[in-house]
Design a protein around this motif. Structure first.
Motif, PDB file in Angstrom:
ATOM      1  N   ASN A   1     -10.179   9.555   5.617  1.00 37.91           N
ATOM      2  CA  ASN A   1     -10.435   9.409   4.237  1.00 37.91           C
ATOM      3  C   ASN A   1      -9.324   8.551   3.472  1.00 37.91           C
ATOM      4  O   ASN A   1      -9.251   8.508   2.270  1.00 37.91           O
TER       5      ASN A   1
ATOM      6  N   LYS B   1      -6.776   5.914  -1.254  1.00 38.50           N
ATOM      7  CA  LYS B   1      -5.917   5.065  -1.856  1.00 38.50           C
ATOM      8  C   LYS B   1      -4.551   4.893  -0.897  1.00 38.50           C
ATOM      9  O   LYS B   1      -3.561   4.640  -1.373  1.00 38.50           O
TER      10      LYS B   1
ATOM     11  N   GLY C   1       0.779  -1.316   0.002  1.00 42.87           N
ATOM     12  CA  GLY C   1       0.047   0.036   0.099  1.00 42.87           C
ATOM     13  C   GLY C   1       0.927   1.176  -0.125  1.00 42.87           C
ATOM     14  O   GLY C   1       2.087   1.271   0.289  1.00 42.87           O
TER      15      GLY C   1
ATOM     16  N   GLU D   1      -9.078   5.201   2.977  1.00 45.99           N
ATOM     17  CA  GLU D   1      -9.614   4.537   1.526  1.00 45.99           C
ATOM     18  C   GLU D   1      -9.968   5.065   0.527  1.00 45.99           C
ATOM     19  O   GLU D   1      -9.523   4.700  -0.786  1.00 45.99           O
ATOM     20  N   ASN D   2     -10.515   6.100   0.620  1.00 46.95           N
ATOM     21  CA  ASN D   2     -10.789   6.938  -0.810  1.00 46.95           C
ATOM     22  C   ASN D   2      -9.521   7.537  -1.251  1.00 46.95           C
ATOM     23  O   ASN D   2      -9.631   7.680  -2.594  1.00 46.95           O
TER      24      ASN D   2
ATOM     25  N   ASN E   1      -2.712   3.663   2.629  1.00 47.74           N
ATOM     26  CA  ASN E   1      -2.484   2.433   3.760  1.00 47.74           C
ATOM     27  C   ASN E   1      -1.597   3.280   4.811  1.00 47.74           C
ATOM     28  O   ASN E   1      -0.275   3.202   4.810  1.00 47.74           O
TER      29      ASN E   1
END
Length: 337
Positions: free
Chosen positions: A158, A163, A93, A160-161, A165
């Protein structure tokens, strides 16, 4: 690396011939008659130089850039620019890198950290959030640092939005005033038990120890604020009016991370880039020492004979290009890559 000695710092105050040739040919940009005029002149000066930077503009084939509005705790909002590697996240990630620009808490904008943000996204696979915190005198202390913390919390929320990790690593980065903000946030994250935690701080020519707050044991070593008055970019720092413009609480850890009442144990490891002619040189050197004394891992690069923000004001120099590559290596070290 062994801690630099006072003799190393004294030698670093000898002007490098390459630097003298550069600033003699192009003296520091014109100062404005007031802070708003100065802000505009500074922005125009740097805009004329950006075609000389290693990454002079967007790189759409490699980095995706998007704008976002971030809510702040007082009901306002600030802008951030997010940079994502177009190829997607690397194995494990993308780490999160927060960028806080320079400009004495009263100047600067998103363009100041475009170069580093694009470079870190392209070469490290990081997602970078470049923060346009509000400036003094319109927004005095602690609004700028509060905005910076709010942007960090927004990025984590935010993830996850974006992208990201964040458990791959969270790095706070900044030069000059941005270096101050990054150091403040690194200690604040420890105090607030931020989860995931900040794992690294990039402190570039940072302001870390106000002259009026120097502990007695360091007064004989805190010299550059008063001796390096011929820095061609920053000039004489004392009497510059920054305190009157930003209006910090002189004893708040949101302004003075050096004298934090709970010390520095447990803060994130730090990478320093420091210029030998810079009035801010000695406080970075002393902060590096204090962090080491408290068990914090550090890496320190000194640039003898060069001044504050030399690589942005004189990007045509070979040493400036080397500085940018050192930046990449240092942040890579912070990420354990």
């Amino acid at each position: 690396m062994a801690h630099l000695t006072r003799e190393d710092l004294i030698r670093s105050s000898e002007v490098d011939p390459e630097y003298k040739k550069a600033y003699d040919a192009r003296p520091r940009h014109a100062q404005g008659v007031d802070i708003f005029d100065h802000r505009a002149k500074r922005a125009a000066h740097l805009e004329k130089l950006r075609h000389l930077y290693p990454i002079p503009g967007p790189i759409p084939n490699e980095v995706i850039e998007t704008m976002h509005d971030v809510p702040t705790r007082d009901g306002a909002s600030i802008r951030v620019r997010v940079y994502q590697p177009k190829s997607g996240p690397p194995d494990g990630g993308s780490p999160l890198i927060m960028m806080y620009h320079e400009g004495g808490w009263c100047m600067g904008d998103l363009t100041d950290e475009d170069l580093n943000s694009r470079m870190f996204a392209r070469d490290l696979g990081a997602v970078c959030v470049n923060v346009e915190y509000r400036l003094a005198p319109e927004h005095v202390f602690p609004i700028g640092v509060n905005d910076s913390w709010d942007a960090l919390k927004w990025a984590i929320a935010n993830a996850e939005n974006l992208k990201v990790n964040p458990r791959r690593g969270i790095i706070v980065c900044g030069a000059s005033a941005g270096g101050n903000i990054s150091a403040v946030l690194a200690v604040l994250a420890r105090d607030e038990k931020l989860d995931p935690p900040i794992t690294g701080q990039y402190l570039c020519v940072p302001a870390l120890l106000p002259a009026e707050n120097v502990p007695e044991r360091f007064k004989d070593e805190y010299k550059s604020r008063f001796e390096n008055v011929n820095d061609p970019v920053l000039g004489k720092l004392e009497g510059s009016g920054i305190m009157e413009i930003y209006q910090p609480d002189e004893h708040s850890p949101l302004w003075d991370p050096f004298n934090h009442p709970d010390g520095h144990k447990g803060v994130a490891k730090a990478y320093f880039q420091v210029a030998g002619l810079d009035p801010l040189r000695d406080e970075a050197w002393l902060y590096d020492r204090v962090l080491r004394e408290n068990g914090v891992e550090t890496k320190f690069d000194l640039y003898p004979g060069y001044g504050h923000m030399f690589w942005t004001n004189y990007p045509e120099m070979e040493r400036s290009r080397e500085f940018v590559q050192d930046t990449l290596k240092g942040v890579k070290w912070l990420l354990d890559m």
